[in-house]
Design a protein around this motif. Structure first.
Motif, PDB file in Angstrom:
ATOM      1  N   ALA A 101      21.013  24.310 -49.539  1.00 40.61           N
ATOM      2  CA  ALA A 101      20.169  23.345 -50.255  1.00 40.61           C
ATOM      3  C   ALA A 101      19.533  22.370 -49.272  1.00 40.61           C
ATOM      4  O   ALA A 101      18.346  22.028 -49.396  1.00 40.61           O
ATOM      5  N   GLY A 102      20.290  21.932 -48.283  1.00 41.09           N
ATOM      6  CA  GLY A 102      19.745  21.020 -47.278  1.00 41.09           C
ATOM      7  C   GLY A 102      18.628  21.647 -46.478  1.00 41.09           C
ATOM      8  O   GLY A 102      17.597  21.007 -46.217  1.00 41.09           O
ATOM      9  N   ARG A 103      18.809  22.893 -46.102  1.00 46.36           N
ATOM     10  CA  ARG A 103      17.749  23.589 -45.361  1.00 46.36           C
ATOM     11  C   ARG A 103      16.489  23.724 -46.206  1.00 46.36           C
ATOM     12  O   ARG A 103      15.375  23.553 -45.703  1.00 46.36           O
ATOM     13  N   CYS A 104      16.660  24.022 -47.480  1.00 42.28           N
ATOM     14  CA  CYS A 104      15.497  24.130 -48.374  1.00 42.28           C
ATOM     15  C   CYS A 104      14.779  22.796 -48.503  1.00 42.28           C
ATOM     16  O   CYS A 104      13.544  22.741 -48.458  1.00 42.28           O
ATOM     17  N   PHE A 105      15.533  21.711 -48.651  1.00 38.56           N
ATOM     18  CA  PHE A 105      14.917  20.395 -48.762  1.00 38.56           C
ATOM     19  C   PHE A 105      14.207  19.988 -47.483  1.00 38.56           C
ATOM     20  O   PHE A 105      13.143  19.361 -47.515  1.00 38.56           O
ATOM     21  N   ILE A 106      14.775  20.332 -46.333  1.00 34.90           N
ATOM     22  CA  ILE A 106      14.123  20.010 -45.061  1.00 34.90           C
ATOM     23  C   ILE A 106      12.813  20.771 -44.926  1.00 34.90           C
ATOM     24  O   ILE A 106      11.794  20.212 -44.522  1.00 34.90           O
ATOM     25  N   ILE A 107      12.818  22.056 -45.267  1.00 34.23           N
ATOM     26  CA  ILE A 107      11.584  22.839 -45.200  1.00 34.23           C
ATOM     27  C   ILE A 107      10.556  22.296 -46.178  1.00 34.23           C
ATOM     28  O   ILE A 107       9.371  22.172 -45.852  1.00 34.23           O
ATOM     29  N   LEU A 108      10.999  21.938 -47.364  1.00 29.57           N
ATOM     30  CA  LEU A 108      10.100  21.371 -48.365  1.00 29.57           C
ATOM     31  C   LEU A 108       9.496  20.054 -47.879  1.00 29.57           C
ATOM     32  O   LEU A 108       8.302  19.801 -48.060  1.00 29.57           O
ATOM     33  N   CYS A 109      10.306  19.253 -47.243  1.00 29.52           N
ATOM     34  CA  CYS A 109       9.831  17.968 -46.734  1.00 29.52           C
ATOM     35  C   CYS A 109       8.864  18.161 -45.564  1.00 29.52           C
ATOM     36  O   CYS A 109       7.933  17.376 -45.393  1.00 29.52           O
TER      37      CYS A 109
END
Length: 126
Positions: A101-109
């Protein structure tokens, strides 16, 4: 000197958490979570000079790039803490999902940065 205070707090927290886990395992995780939050709140004060340095350097960078950088760093640190708490609680599968989830949020950001890089590449190739 603050380093020794942090180390002392961590050692006391570890002993307190181990003691609470021994008698009340359900509250051991809450104790660990509370100690982690207190430590993170204490460490936020030490991040102010780093953030100020980034803002001083923002004269040379685009302000939105700096904001994205700080957001992704905050997400990474928050997710790492949550992942460590999950691992300490013995929930390694949940820790893996938190990391994903953290990796997805970082990519999204960071998508606006990827878009800027792609736009620059297109202009360069034309």
């Amino acid at each position: 000197m603050e380093l020794f205070q942090i180390l002392a707090f961590v050692l006391i927290s570890a002993m307190l958490t181990a003691l609470v886990r021994q008698y009340l395992p359900a509250y051991g995780l809450l104790c660990l979570l509370g100690c982690s939050v207190i430590l993170l709140l204490y460490l936020v004060g030490f991040c102010e000079p780093i953030i100020q340095w980034f803002y001083d350097c923002s004269e040379y960078l685009d302000q939105s790039n700096l904001t994205i950088l700080l957001k992704t760093a905050g997400i990474a640190l928050t997710i790492q803490t949550a992942q460590d708490i999950c691992k300490d609680a013995g929930m390694t599968a949940l820790a893996g999902k938190v990391e994903l989830a953290g990796r997805c949020f970082i990519i999204l950001c960071a998508l606006p940065l990827f878009q800027k890089i792609l736009d620059s590449l297109v202009v360069f190739l034309q």
